[in-house]
Structures are given as C-alpha cells and as structure tokens.
Design an enzyme around this catalytic site. Structure first.
Site, PDB file in Angstrom:
ATOM      1  N   SER A 241      -8.387 -52.710 -20.762  1.00 15.46           N
ATOM      2  CA  SER A 241      -7.509 -52.497 -19.727  1.00 15.46           C
ATOM      3  C   SER A 241      -8.826 -51.724 -19.283  1.00 15.46           C
ATOM      4  O   SER A 241      -9.246 -52.115 -18.180  1.00 15.46           O
ATOM      5  CB  SER A 241      -6.491 -52.117 -19.504  1.00 15.46           C
ATOM      6  OG  SER A 241      -6.281 -50.869 -20.269  1.00 15.46           O
ATOM      7  N   HIS A 271      -2.000 -56.678 -25.823  1.00 16.51           N
ATOM      8  CA  HIS A 271      -2.818 -55.604 -24.806  1.00 16.51           C
ATOM      9  C   HIS A 271      -0.733 -55.002 -24.413  1.00 16.51           C
ATOM     10  O   HIS A 271       0.134 -54.792 -25.719  1.00 16.51           O
ATOM     11  CB  HIS A 271      -3.580 -55.246 -24.042  1.00 16.51           C
ATOM     12  CG  HIS A 271      -4.132 -54.221 -23.883  1.00 16.51           C
ATOM     13  ND1 HIS A 271      -4.740 -53.374 -24.096  1.00 16.51           N
ATOM     14  CD2 HIS A 271      -5.183 -54.122 -22.310  1.00 16.51           C
ATOM     15  CE1 HIS A 271      -5.003 -52.630 -23.806  1.00 16.51           C
ATOM     16  NE2 HIS A 271      -5.606 -52.714 -22.387  1.00 16.51           N
ATOM     17  N   HIS A 318      -4.562 -53.627 -35.108  1.00 15.98           N
ATOM     18  CA  HIS A 318      -5.009 -52.834 -34.351  1.00 15.98           C
ATOM     19  C   HIS A 318      -6.898 -53.305 -34.361  1.00 15.98           C
ATOM     20  O   HIS A 318      -7.056 -53.633 -34.953  1.00 15.98           O
ATOM     21  CB  HIS A 318      -5.103 -51.991 -34.199  1.00 15.98           C
ATOM     22  CG  HIS A 318      -5.747 -50.295 -32.761  1.00 15.98           C
ATOM     23  ND1 HIS A 318      -7.270 -50.761 -32.345  1.00 15.98           N
ATOM     24  CD2 HIS A 318      -4.906 -50.735 -31.628  1.00 15.98           C
ATOM     25  CE1 HIS A 318      -7.031 -50.011 -30.744  1.00 15.98           C
ATOM     26  NE2 HIS A 318      -5.988 -50.251 -30.684  1.00 15.98           N
ATOM     27  N   ARG A 327      -0.250 -42.232 -31.719  1.00 13.90           N
ATOM     28  CA  ARG A 327       0.397 -42.509 -30.679  1.00 13.90           C
ATOM     29  C   ARG A 327       2.053 -42.473 -31.589  1.00 13.90           C
ATOM     30  O   ARG A 327       2.915 -41.710 -31.123  1.00 13.90           O
ATOM     31  CB  ARG A 327       0.017 -43.133 -29.480  1.00 13.90           C
ATOM     32  CG  ARG A 327      -0.947 -42.652 -29.381  1.00 13.90           C
ATOM     33  CD  ARG A 327      -1.953 -43.643 -28.235  1.00 13.90           C
ATOM     34  NE  ARG A 327      -2.021 -45.064 -28.925  1.00 13.90           N
ATOM     35  CZ  ARG A 327      -2.925 -46.017 -28.190  1.00 13.90           C
ATOM     36  NH1 ARG A 327      -2.864 -45.799 -26.686  1.00 13.90           N
ATOM     37  NH2 ARG A 327      -2.792 -46.877 -29.253  1.00 13.90           N
ATOM     38  N   ASP A 373       2.686 -48.900 -29.396  1.00 15.20           N
ATOM     39  CA  ASP A 373       3.458 -50.223 -28.937  1.00 15.20           C
ATOM     40  C   ASP A 373       4.483 -50.414 -29.843  1.00 15.20           C
ATOM     41  O   ASP A 373       5.655 -50.339 -29.297  1.00 15.20           O
ATOM     42  CB  ASP A 373       3.302 -51.696 -28.545  1.00 15.20           C
ATOM     43  CG  ASP A 373       1.968 -51.607 -27.647  1.00 15.20           C
ATOM     44  OD1 ASP A 373       2.244 -50.501 -26.362  1.00 15.20           O
ATOM     45  OD2 ASP A 373       0.939 -51.700 -27.392  1.00 15.20           O
TER      46      ASP A 373
END
Ligand code: CMX
Length: 435
Positions: A241, A271, A318, A327, A373
């Site tokens: 992105s 993604h 990743h 995160r 995620d």
C-alpha cells in the site's frame, strides 16, 4: 496559514538542504548489490526507496522517526484520562520529525475536525453500490469520489510552480485524513445498521469520533481505537500500500488518486485483507471443531489441513520481519489487560503457541511468527465489532497517516517520477551466457 502548516513550512528548508548536501557528498556510493533471484522474488531486501516517516527492522520491528511502539506509548500524548497514544501525535511526529506536545496534538485534532465535512455526492456514490459489495470496494469508490475536492489537481491546472507542490498536497492530505473516518463509518452503518448514520462529534479526538460514528460509546473501545490507529499508521515504504501510494504520487497524481491506489493494494489477502481472513479462519476452525476452546492438538491438525489444502495461515509470516511483530505484542498486552478470559483471545494465544513450529517445519517459511493481523480482529470482536469484512477499511483509515505524511515529504523533497528498469529472462540468460 494555520499554525500547524506554518510550523511544517518552517521545517522544510533545513531538511531539503540536508538531503541535497547528503546526495552531493554520497550520491555515488554503493549501498548494496542486486541478485538475479531478487528480480524474481518481489524485489525482497532491495534498498530502493526513501521513506522518512518510519523504518522496519527485521528483528526489532517498526520505528517511527526512530521511536519504537513501547517508546511511543510512553512519549506520545494520550487522551485525558486515557493511556494509549493519540494517532494525532504519531502523525505529527512523522510529519514534523519531532515529538508533539499536548497542545500540538489538540491542535491537530481540532484542525482535522474543521476539515472533516464530506461532500454529499460521496455518500451518493457509496449508496449506488449493492449493500453486499465488499466494504473495501465502497471505500475505494468513496475516496475516488472525494477527489472532486483536490486542491492539488486545481492548482496544477492553474499552473502552480513546482517548488510549491507540497502546499496543495499538504491540504489534500490533511483533508483526506480528516474525512476518512466519516466515509468509513458511513459504509459500516449503511451495511450493518440499516443506514442509521451517526453525526460526527467534533469535540472528540479523531479516533474517538470514528468509534462514536461507528456506533460505539465504550471508553475502553475508544482507547483500543487510539492504539489501533497508531500501530497501523505506517510500516516503512516498501509494503504494497505505501509503495503504491508513493509510486502513483510520483506521477503527480493527487493524494486522492494515490491513496486509492494504495487501498486497492491493502485490499489484497496477503496484505491488509489478512485481518479479516484471520478471524474468518479462526471462526471456521472453531465451528468445524464444534465450538469452544480447541486444544493445541486440534489447532495443530487444523493448521496442517489448511497448509495441505495449499492455503496460507493468515496473520503469520512477513516479507521483512523475522520475529513476532511488536504490533502483535502491543495488541496482546491490551488483551491481557482488558479481556484476559475472552475465549477468542485464548484461541488467538493458543494459535500463537502452535503455528510457528508447524510453519518452521515446512522448511520454507522465512518468518513463522505472527504479524499485526493475527490479533487485531479478536480485539474488535470482543467489543462487538463482529463484521470482519470491514476490518481492512479500519486498517486503511489508519494507513492514511504514514502514507500521507510521506507523500507530503515526497513533494517537499522534489522526488521525481518513479521509473525503475525491467529486463527479460532472455536478456539475463544472454548476459550470463556471454560470461
Ligand atoms: N502460511 C503458509 N505459507 C506461508 C506463510 C503462511 N503464513 N507465510 C509464508 N508462506 C510460504 C509462502 O507462501 C512461500 O511459499 P511458496 O514458496 O510455496 O510460494 C514460502 O512460505 C516462502 O515465503 P516467505 O518468503 O516466507 O514469505 P513472503 O515474503 O513471500 O510473503 C507474506 C510474506 C506476508 C505474504 C506471507 O508470509 C503470507 O502469505 N502470510 C499470510 C498472509 C498475511 O498474514 N499477510 C499479512 C502481512 C502483514 C500485512 O501486510 O498486513
């Protein structure tokens, strides 16, 4: 000119000089080599971009202008009575390259609130979609529709001098950030609450107001939104992105067009869409196993079945990271504090205990650890935001912060149109055959 913009302008001259001097002194130095295999492997590991707002380290994770997530949780101003950093602060940091004061953050909130009016035709465009259209489809259309407001597009047509490009890009970027929560909330209420829309509350902070417009009034959920919007804001420049936004912006497409391109990339399952896929995967596992908290053995056999079916385990792996995503850790800590007994949290935790060893055993997955995620959906589910198709839109709202700060800097620094070279297998073969 408002105070924030004037302060930003005051930061420009030195930074531009610093970059020019640096290129003059080191422009011919070599920083890496490119292997043939990298051309066939998504350019992995190729240092090819300048993105000033954040940098990702494979072992440590993301740093925003040099600060890690735990450091920012300590140093960025929080909402009165809250603990989590306000995303206004991380945007300020990425844009200005300095930590904000409480006043700076309040000024940013007020500035965005003043810019937040969304023109009516944007809602009409969204309303034209069938309700079952994926929220990301509606989000992309809404952002494109908002392009009628582009100051850059207008200024370019009127013949703006290239040294001033940054100014209308700054305006577009700030307006876009200010308006995205309203557009996202509109899509959510349209799809899942029979179009019963909630007017913005300009007294709230950016994330608090977003949560309010979605229909939540739980202070703990507002805190989650502040953290969520902060940790998803940026992940250096090479992810799909951010790279798409930078690339399209380099053609002097305005921020609305550039951001639409980035959101089209975020909507891909490898993604940003992975956040919805994680919950979908966990819920089907739970259903298939008859409900409740599955055992580690049950999870392991479901994971192996997913892999045998030729599918990925969403939320794991990743392209850059080689450790558990910080995160993910920040979200896990939030869950341990606020919902340690939540069944879905216990499943997410158990999945974390089981999946890495299985992925390692495949011998090919370079990073078996969870990414952002793997956790975000569980937190949203806990507070009743169960419509997981919407999750990528929330990621997108947050991603505007880093990518728009970067886009402004791209124009300040006068980055040219991006145009890397490509080659063919035939030419490469010929090159090495000659050797
Ligand atoms: N489950 C199963 N297989 C996986 C895997 C996973 N979670 N992660 C990687 N692999 C596989 C790859 O598909 C690849 O297989 P093939 O050789 O058969 O093509 C192999 O392992 C090597 O891949 P890699 O170098 O480790 O990973 P990449 O850099 O190519 O891809 C990513 C990275 C994120 C796309 C990948 O790990 C993945 O598909 N993960 C699941 C989807 C996901 O969670 N995406 C979100 C990432 C974060 C974000 O952008 O939001």
């Amino acid at each position: 000119m408002d105070k924030l913009k004037a302060h930003f302008e005051s930061r420009i001259e030195n930074s531009v000089k610093e970059v020019k001097d640096f290129i003059a002194a080191h422009g011919d130095e070599v920083i890496g080599e490119i292997k043939v295999s990298q051309l066939y492997a998504g350019m992995r590991g190729m240092p090819a971009l300048i993105t000033e707002t954040s940098k990702l380290d494979a072992e440590e994770g993301i740093r925003f202008r040099g600060y890690s997530i735990p450091e920012l949780q300590e140093k960025l101003p929080a909402y009165p009575g809250g603990k989590q950093p306000l995303p206004e602060g991380i945007f300020y940091l990425m844009l200005m390259n300095e930590l904000p004061s409480e006043d700076d953050v309040r000024r940013m909130s007020n500035n965005w609130a003043r810019r937040a009016q969304v023109p009516h035709h944007v809602f009409k465009i969204i309303d034209a979609f069938p309700k079952h259209a994926h929220p990301m489809t509606q989000f992309l259309a809404g952002i494109t529709a908002l392009r009628t407001e582009s100051e850059f597009q207008r200024a370019y047509r009127e013949g703006i001098n290239k040294k001033d490009y940054w100014e209308p890009v700054y305006e577009d970027a700030m307006n876009l950030i200010a308006r995205l929560p309203r557009i996202a909330a509109y899509i959510y209420r349209r799809m899942y609450h029979e179009g019963d829309h909630i007017e913005p509350n300009s007294k709230l902070d950016w994330s608090g107001n977003f949560a309010h417009m979605l229909g939540f009034n739980n202070e703990e959920f507002y805190e989650l939104m502040r953290m969520y919007m902060t940790i998803h804001a940026d992940h250096e420049g090479g992810n799909v992105s951010a790279h798409a936004i930078h690339l399209v912006g380099s053609a002097l497409s305005d921020p609305y067009l550039s951001f639409t391109a980035g959101m089209a990339g975020l909507a891909g399952p490898l993604h940003g869409l992975a956040n919805q896929e994680v919950i979908r995967w966990i819920l089907s596992m739970r259903d298939e196993l008859g409900g409740g908290l599955p055992s580690k053995e049950q999870i392991a056999s479901y994971v192996k079945k997913t892999l045998n079916d030729g599918k990925v385990i969403p939320g794991f792996g990743h392209a850059v990271l080689r450790k558990t995503d910080p995160r993910y850790t920040a979200q896990r800590e939030f869950a341990m504090e606020h919902m340690p007994h939540d069944e879905l949290f216990l499943i997410v935790s158990r999945v974390y205990e089981v999946v890495p060893d299985i992925l390692k055993a495949t011998g090919k997955v370079k990073n078996p650890w969870p990414n952002v995620d793997a956790h975000s959906g569980q937190l949203l589910m806990h507070y009743g935001l169960t419509q997981y198709d919407f999750y990528t839109v929330m990621f997108g709202v947050s991603r505007s912060l880093g990518t728009m700060a970067s886009l402004i800097w791209d124009r300040v620094l006068g980055f040219p149109i991006e145009r890397p070279g490509s080659t063919t297998t035939e030419l490469l073969k010929a090159k090495f055959a000659a050797k």
